[in-house]
Design a protein around this motif. Structure first.
Motif, PDB file in Angstrom:
ATOM      1  N   SER A  65       0.821  -1.215   0.000  1.00 13.43           N
ATOM      2  CA  SER A  65       0.000   0.000   0.000  1.00 13.43           C
ATOM      3  C   SER A  65       0.852   1.261   0.000  1.00 13.43           C
ATOM      4  N   GLN A  66       2.115   1.136   0.454  1.00 12.24           N
ATOM      5  CA  GLN A  66       2.993   2.299   0.439  1.00 12.24           C
ATOM      6  C   GLN A  66       3.855   2.335  -0.819  1.00 12.24           C
ATOM      7  N   VAL A  68       2.609   1.776  -3.702  1.00  8.38           N
ATOM      8  CA  VAL A  68       1.773   2.474  -4.693  1.00  8.38           C
ATOM      9  C   VAL A  68       1.933   3.982  -4.574  1.00  8.38           C
ATOM     10  N   VAL A  72       2.200   8.187  -7.131  1.00  7.75           N
ATOM     11  CA  VAL A  72       1.299   9.321  -6.895  1.00  7.75           C
ATOM     12  C   VAL A  72       2.120  10.613  -6.825  1.00  7.75           C
TER      13      VAL A  72
ATOM     14  N   SER B  65      -2.992  -7.876   7.919  1.00  7.58           N
ATOM     15  CA  SER B  65      -2.303  -7.532   9.170  1.00  7.58           C
ATOM     16  C   SER B  65      -3.280  -7.358  10.328  1.00  7.58           C
ATOM     17  N   GLN B  66      -4.541  -7.074  10.014  1.00  7.59           N
ATOM     18  CA  GLN B  66      -5.543  -6.930  11.071  1.00  7.59           C
ATOM     19  C   GLN B  66      -6.300  -8.238  11.322  1.00  7.59           C
ATOM     20  N   ALA B 127      -4.648   4.855  -6.185  1.00  6.73           N
ATOM     21  CA  ALA B 127      -3.327   4.783  -5.530  1.00  6.73           C
ATOM     22  C   ALA B 127      -3.251   5.750  -4.354  1.00  6.73           C
ATOM     23  N   ALA B 128      -3.766   6.968  -4.554  1.00  5.53           N
ATOM     24  CA  ALA B 128      -3.715   7.980  -3.487  1.00  5.53           C
ATOM     25  C   ALA B 128      -4.546   7.522  -2.284  1.00  5.53           C
ATOM     26  N   MET B 130      -5.333   4.358  -1.481  1.00 10.84           N
ATOM     27  CA  MET B 130      -4.667   3.196  -0.898  1.00 10.84           C
ATOM     28  C   MET B 130      -3.518   3.627   0.018  1.00 10.84           C
ATOM     29  N   ALA B 131      -2.702   4.568  -0.475  1.00  6.94           N
ATOM     30  CA  ALA B 131      -1.543   5.030   0.292  1.00  6.94           C
ATOM     31  C   ALA B 131      -1.995   5.762   1.556  1.00  6.94           C
ATOM     32  N   ARG B 132      -3.027   6.605   1.406  1.00  4.48           N
ATOM     33  CA  ARG B 132      -3.490   7.415   2.543  1.00  4.48           C
ATOM     34  C   ARG B 132      -4.100   6.543   3.632  1.00  4.48           C
ATOM     35  N   HIS B 134      -3.525   3.322   4.006  1.00  3.25           N
ATOM     36  CA  HIS B 134      -2.664   2.155   4.284  1.00  3.25           C
ATOM     37  C   HIS B 134      -3.441   0.859   4.079  1.00  3.25           C
ATOM     38  N   SER B 135      -4.257   0.841   3.021  1.00  2.00           N
ATOM     39  CA  SER B 135      -5.092  -0.339   2.772  1.00  2.00           C
ATOM     40  C   SER B 135      -4.540  -1.135   1.598  1.00  2.00           C
ATOM     41  N   PRO B 136      -4.346  -2.449   1.769  1.00  2.00           N
ATOM     42  CA  PRO B 136      -3.826  -3.263   0.667  1.00  2.00           C
ATOM     43  C   PRO B 136      -4.870  -3.575  -0.396  1.00  2.00           C
ATOM     44  N   ALA B 152      -3.073  -3.763  -4.177  1.00  2.00           N
ATOM     45  CA  ALA B 152      -1.940  -2.874  -4.445  1.00  2.00           C
ATOM     46  C   ALA B 152      -1.083  -3.417  -5.592  1.00  2.00           C
TER      47      ALA B 152
END
Lengths: 162, 162
Positions: A65-66, A68, A72, B65-66, B127-128, B130-132, B134-136, B152
């Motif tokens: 996820s990071q 990606v 951006v 991870s959760q 992508a933005a 997902m990154a914000r 932190h979701s795969p 991702a």
């Protein structure tokens, strides 16, 4: 580890240890090509990648996820509402943003703590670390070296005996 | 979407849209068995799972991870230092913690926002997000229904044309 932590699994120490379930996993060096790292993750459908330093020691774990975030543009990261108004040209050239950059260049500051477990950590210890750090990968370290990686799905498989 | 957003890709609208790269993906219902959900993730090596409500609409996205949090006793989540002193019995019976529980019972409060994108979102928008977050995984929603999922690695493959 101590002799009681060996692979013999005597009946008085049945618990599973991190080094027993760790797997080999692609790693990327901190000064390697960022585009190649992103391609590696995409091609192998990895949940993340371990970044190693010049000495080969774990330096960071980059969740997918990071990774990606690499594609951006910075001004969209700062203001996500701009993503919708990007021209097609910018959107289609996202890979070019990575060209000539190293992993070090694009590594987010907040990821420079390595989620790492000792070789003799238990499944519960690794699970607790993974959940707390929201990391899809834990690096397993033995005698200061990267021994392997535990993914969340591998950990669940071990715990649930899938 | 509008007619210009169709699958014909006329030259004046070449950008890739979320619905074109979304994939079918296993989903679990909010009131289904938590152990089955964890096994699904482990068996298929998924980066996460989409949880749907009784009407089949996306309710949450659970990163792998959760999901591993499911097997961590509550007192260890509160105090990770306790993980190292768990008896082998507790560590070996982690799956029993899940027996008889539903996904709803074990869903962390903080995950009840769905990372969802519209069918016509661009690769950069997804992508933005997902990154914000932190979701795969991002759920792609079309006409209020779950259309598919973007991981991702799938997103990177689309952006980098792997």
């Amino acid at each position: 580890g101590q002799s009681t932590h060996g692979r013999g699994h005597p009946p008085y120490r049945r618990r599973v240890q991190a080094e027993q379930i760790a797997e080999e996993f692609p790693v990327v060096a901190i000064d390697s090509d960022a585009l190649a790292a992103a391609r590696l993750l995409a091609e192998h459908r990895l949940p993340g990648i371990v970044v190693t330093d010049a000495a080969g020691k774990p330096y960071a774990v980059l969740p997918a996820s990071q990774v990606v975030r690499f594609i951006v543009p910075g001004y969209v990261q700062d203001d996500p509402s701009l993503a919708g108004v990007l021209s097609e040209t910018v959107a289609d050239r996202s890979a070019e943003k990575l060209r000539g950059k190293t992993v070090r260049d694009v590594l987010p500051e907040h990821l420079r703590d390595v989620p790492a477990a000792d070789a003799d950590a238990t499944v519960i210890e690794v699970a607790a670390m993974m959940a707390r750090l929201h990391s899809p990968l834990i690096a397993v370290v033995k005698d200061g070296e990267l021994h392997g990686v535990i993914t969340a799905s591998r950990l669940l498989a071990a715990a649930l005996r899938v």
